[in-house]
Design an enzyme around this catalytic site. Sequence first.
Site, short mmCIF file in Angstrom:
data_model
loop_
_atom_site.label_atom_id
_atom_site.label_comp_id
_atom_site.label_asym_id
_atom_site.label_seq_id
_atom_site.Cartn_x
_atom_site.Cartn_y
_atom_site.Cartn_z
N ASP A 139 -9.73 5.65 -2.42
CA ASP A 139 -8.66 6.32 -3.17
C ASP A 139 -9.28 6.96 -4.42
O ASP A 139 -10.51 7.00 -4.56
CB ASP A 139 -7.55 5.32 -3.53
CG ASP A 139 -8.00 4.30 -4.57
OD1 ASP A 139 -9.22 4.21 -4.84
OD2 ASP A 139 -7.13 3.61 -5.14
N GLU A 173 0.83 -1.21 0.00
CA GLU A 173 0.00 0.00 0.00
C GLU A 173 0.86 1.26 0.00
O GLU A 173 0.55 2.23 -0.66
CB GLU A 173 -0.94 0.02 1.22
CG GLU A 173 -2.07 -1.00 1.16
CD GLU A 173 -3.04 -0.75 0.00
OE1 GLU A 173 -3.03 0.33 -0.60
OE2 GLU A 173 -3.82 -1.68 -0.31
N TYR A 201 -6.74 6.34 4.10
CA TYR A 201 -6.92 5.32 3.07
C TYR A 201 -6.13 4.05 3.41
O TYR A 201 -6.64 2.93 3.38
CB TYR A 201 -6.51 5.87 1.69
CG TYR A 201 -6.20 4.77 0.73
CD1 TYR A 201 -7.23 4.09 0.11
CD2 TYR A 201 -4.90 4.35 0.51
CE1 TYR A 201 -6.97 3.02 -0.73
CE2 TYR A 201 -4.62 3.29 -0.30
CZ TYR A 201 -5.66 2.64 -0.93
OH TYR A 201 -5.39 1.57 -1.72
#
Length: 358
Positions: A144, A45, A126
């Site tokens: 996102d 991520e 996020y």
Amino acid sequence: MERQELTTENVLATLPGPLLAWYRENARDLPWRRTEDPYRIWVSEIMLQQTRVAAVLGYYARFLEAFPSVEALANAPEDRLMKLWEGLGYYSRARNLQKAAKAVAEMGGFPDTYEGLLKLPGVGDYTASAIASAAFGRREAAVDGNVLRVVTRLTDCHDDILDPRTKKTVRERVQAVMPAEAAGIRVFNQATMELGATVCVPNGPPKCDACPARDFCLGRIRGTAESLPVKKPKKARRVEEKTVFLLLREGKAALSRRPDSGLLAGLWEFPNVEGALDERVAAEAVKAMGLTAVEWKNKLTAKHIFTHVEWHMTGYTLSVSGDGPAEWEWVDADGLEAHAVPSAFARYYAEAKEQMKG
Ligand code: SF4
């Protein structure tokens, strides 16, 4: 049975079933989707922030080979970490990864909630949601740019997506329709993002014919999808002029270290000064560094674009005598490779290698 009229409020509730069925058939096979290990998901991520999937794949594999656990990352020498990150850009991500790894190692493991994850350096709203859902099956919607696009099109929402209130509303709406059981939760965020990345695409028209939401998407039905999402124009980037010196002495090039905070903190660079200097003023700058120019070899211009700033660089390659400031390092070709030099200096890096060959 007559179908309930679709509205901005209720259309999302129709999404999970068709979306998850589509995802099972169509998802790209990506390494971070084959694991529930929070460390591996977290590294992916962070790397995927601001960087395309194709560019991340190689870095991800090398990074995990070098640092297979959060403890290995916590104990990694900074130079090694930066070297592995070299070329990915946004280096504060790598620094924050290590800071967070130290915190996690100290805690004895990853926090397993959104709130706990959010406290880690470099982990925002996020990323905390993405890890909490994929690794721990928590019902947290990760929003996102892909998800914002899909949801505003699906719901025919014309609010500005750069306004944090829009993101908050989208998050609440998505969270309200997320599956209830862990297996569905773990893939739901990924599935929405995948739809945005591969079907409801950002550049060019959405591929509605291939979309599992085509029968109920309000943006498609009302013909507004292509004009969504609404984004207010961004402010122009600031332009900074720089003069970069590729200084060569006895087969070595000079490198200086950037300050410990700010853009590209702590990385190595070719000595440079503010402003686009002509050759006369550049010669004075070289003198002021305590060096004597022996031969001016060439002039190379380059440009590098960061998020908020653009560097326009004028570069001079010259051989010199003298030492320059004590904190500089003079490196040969191997030494250059051992230092993390950001890609902003790629043109000068390539030139340095070329010059050191000869
Ligand atoms: Fe996007 Fe078209 Fe699917 Fe709507 S139907 S979500 S606009 S790809």
